[in-house]
Design an enzyme around this catalytic site. Structure first.
Site, PDB file in Angstrom:
ATOM      1  N   GLY A  71      49.042  51.385  48.636  1.00 28.82           N
ATOM      2  CA  GLY A  71      49.257  50.003  48.237  1.00 28.82           C
ATOM      3  C   GLY A  71      48.929  49.800  46.778  1.00 28.82           C
ATOM      4  O   GLY A  71      48.903  50.753  45.988  1.00 28.82           O
ATOM      5  N   HIS A  72      48.648  48.553  46.413  1.00 27.99           N
ATOM      6  CA  HIS A  72      48.266  48.230  45.038  1.00 27.99           C
ATOM      7  C   HIS A  72      47.713  46.818  45.018  1.00 27.99           C
ATOM      8  O   HIS A  72      48.080  45.983  45.852  1.00 27.99           O
ATOM      9  CB  HIS A  72      49.457  48.330  44.085  1.00 27.99           C
ATOM     10  CG  HIS A  72      49.107  48.828  42.725  1.00 27.99           C
ATOM     11  ND1 HIS A  72      48.401  48.070  41.809  1.00 27.99           N
ATOM     12  CD2 HIS A  72      49.353  50.010  42.110  1.00 27.99           C
ATOM     13  CE1 HIS A  72      48.239  48.783  40.687  1.00 27.99           C
ATOM     14  NE2 HIS A  72      48.791  49.962  40.844  1.00 27.99           N
ATOM     15  N   SER A  92      49.189  43.594  38.520  1.00 25.72           N
ATOM     16  CA  SER A  92      49.466  45.033  38.441  1.00 25.72           C
ATOM     17  C   SER A  92      50.285  45.599  39.591  1.00 25.72           C
ATOM     18  O   SER A  92      50.661  46.777  39.543  1.00 25.72           O
ATOM     19  CB  SER A  92      48.155  45.811  38.316  1.00 25.72           C
ATOM     20  OG  SER A  92      47.611  45.655  37.029  1.00 25.72           O
ATOM     21  N   GLY A 138      46.703  43.424  42.241  1.00 21.04           N
ATOM     22  CA  GLY A 138      47.087  42.885  40.952  1.00 21.04           C
ATOM     23  C   GLY A 138      46.302  41.628  40.620  1.00 21.04           C
ATOM     24  O   GLY A 138      45.879  40.896  41.518  1.00 21.04           O
ATOM     25  N   ALA A 139      46.105  41.384  39.325  1.00 21.28           N
ATOM     26  CA  ALA A 139      45.448  40.166  38.855  1.00 21.28           C
ATOM     27  C   ALA A 139      46.145  39.701  37.588  1.00 21.28           C
ATOM     28  O   ALA A 139      46.482  40.515  36.724  1.00 21.28           O
ATOM     29  CB  ALA A 139      43.963  40.420  38.584  1.00 21.28           C
ATOM     30  N   GLY A 168      45.551  36.318  35.217  1.00 25.71           N
ATOM     31  CA  GLY A 168      45.104  35.013  34.755  1.00 25.71           C
ATOM     32  C   GLY A 168      44.766  34.030  35.848  1.00 25.71           C
ATOM     33  O   GLY A 168      45.126  32.855  35.746  1.00 25.71           O
ATOM     34  N   GLY A 169      44.090  34.475  36.900  1.00 22.45           N
ATOM     35  CA  GLY A 169      43.715  33.575  37.979  1.00 22.45           C
ATOM     36  C   GLY A 169      44.525  33.741  39.244  1.00 22.45           C
ATOM     37  O   GLY A 169      44.211  33.125  40.266  1.00 22.45           O
TER      38      GLY A 169
END
Length: 381
Positions: free
Chosen positions: A301-302, A60, A304-305, A307-308
């Protein structure tokens, strides 16, 4: 304080191992210099080492790139934050007709539209994938009414990606390359798997918490239509270069203005506060950036993920520090929390809050009145 490369490499290696993260890359901008670290392996099956130029999946964090493209269109006079989506995308529909008629660009950017956020659909690899995705949103419901709370919405960012396409006449991928990657010199940032094959690429790993995870069955688990909300392929240094442009109010390192100072400020100006600060680790949201308050020290900030793979970006404007951490599995959030608590504490004077956890001596609670089936729009019970 000067960046002690040997010290931070030692801490990076130790914490990565402790939290069962197969491989990670870290980039830190402090005192005008960029520092890069790498640790572990890209793929536990091959043993190929992570290097500072290795490419990871953003998850993300991609949303901030899409938000920047949208704010460039605001600068160009093509959009306003109060522009209705339906005025740019005739025929736009979601399940709530009133929301479809009135929802604005600003609400999508700030996650305040209330539209169900986890609608995922593989609409193919063609350049029409986002157009087809938006057409399929007609049955997507509401998690809550607009402007009620922050209701994290990946669906909204796919819609914003389609708006970028309509107003630029380009695919989202091409617009991102031409309007951000190229002017910022992000030569190891891309959006498509075939582009990533030119580089050393991190494999995702999956497994039980507290164990060494194994390589995932496939490298890329997201459809192309997920690009605007979840798939930019990046190096840690390129993420920091991108964030530096925001730190410098829209100006690239070579002096090129990529975004107006006003739009850069709007992206980090709080629109709504987070009621659930434990899940997001954020105190609020702007028009693209997650916002933080570290014991009185502001930041943005941000996370993210994908699939692992897990990514973390933090900017501390008061001290001019930017840090990006990219990982390919394991207990990545604990790794990030432990590392950045030390890193930002020393380099930026930031005291990050303790991780939310049950009390050491929890008091008994009767949960019987709370038992039942819970369901949210767009999600399984």
């Amino acid at each position: 304080m000067p960046f002690d490369h040997a010290h931070w490499q030692e801490r990076f290696d130790a914490l990565r191992t402790e939290h069962h993260v197969p491989g990670a890359a870290l980039a830190v901008f402090v005192d005008g210099d960029l520092h890069e670290l790498a640790s572990g392996v890209l793929h536990r099956g091959t043993g190929v080492a992570v290097t500072t130029d290795s490419v990871f999946q953003s998850g993300s964090v991609a949303k901030v790139y899409t938000a920047t493209l949208v704010m460039q269109l605001v600068d160009a006079g093509e959009l306003r934050l109060d522009t209705r989506v339906a005025d740019v995308l005739p025929g736009f529909a979601v399940a709530d007709a009133e929301v479809a008629r009135t929802v604005t660009i600003g609400r999508l950017l700030s996650h305040t539209s209330g539209i169900a956020g986890d609608f995922t659909l593989d609409t193919g690899r063609g350049d029409d994938c986002l157009a087809r995705f938006v057409d399929a949103c007609a049955d997507v419901g509401q998690d809550c009414p607009p402007d009620t709370v922050i209701s994290y919405c990946s669906t909204g960012y796919a819609i914003l990606g389609r708006i970028v396409e309509v107003l630029t006449g380009q695919s989202w991928d091409d617009a991102l390359r031409d309007r951000l990657f190229t002017p910022l010199g992000l030569h190891q940032s891309m959006t498509l798997p075939e582009e990533a094959l030119r580089f050393r690429v991190a494999m995702s790993h999956l497994g039980e918490l507290g164990t060494d995870p194994e390589p995932a069955p496939v490298w890329d688990m997201l459809p192309r239509s997920a690009g605007p909300y979840g798939r930019v392929l990046i190096t840690a240094a390129d993420v920091v270069r991108f964030a530096r442009m925001h730190l410098d109010d829209g100006v690239a390192p070579d002096g090129t203005r990529v975004l107006s100072a006003a739009s850069a400020a709007l992206m980090r100006q709080q629109v709504a506060g987070c009621l659930d600060t434990w899940s997001f680790m954020a105190t609020g949201w702007g028009h693209g950036w997650a916002l933080y308050d570290w014991d009185g020290v502001p930041g943005y900030g941000h996370d993210g993920a994908s699939g692992g793979q897990f990514s973390y970006l933090r900017v501390v404007p008061g001290s001019g520090v930017v840090a990006a951490l990219l990982t390919n599995g394991g207990v990545a959030t604990s790794f990030f929390t432990d590392l950045f608590r030390e890193l930002l504490g020393e380099l930026a004077g930031v005291r990050m809050p303790e991780v939310f956890a049950p009390p050491a001596e929890p008091r008994p609670i009767d949960v019987a009145p709370l038992a039942g089936t819970y369901e949210r729009e767009g999600g399984a019970p």
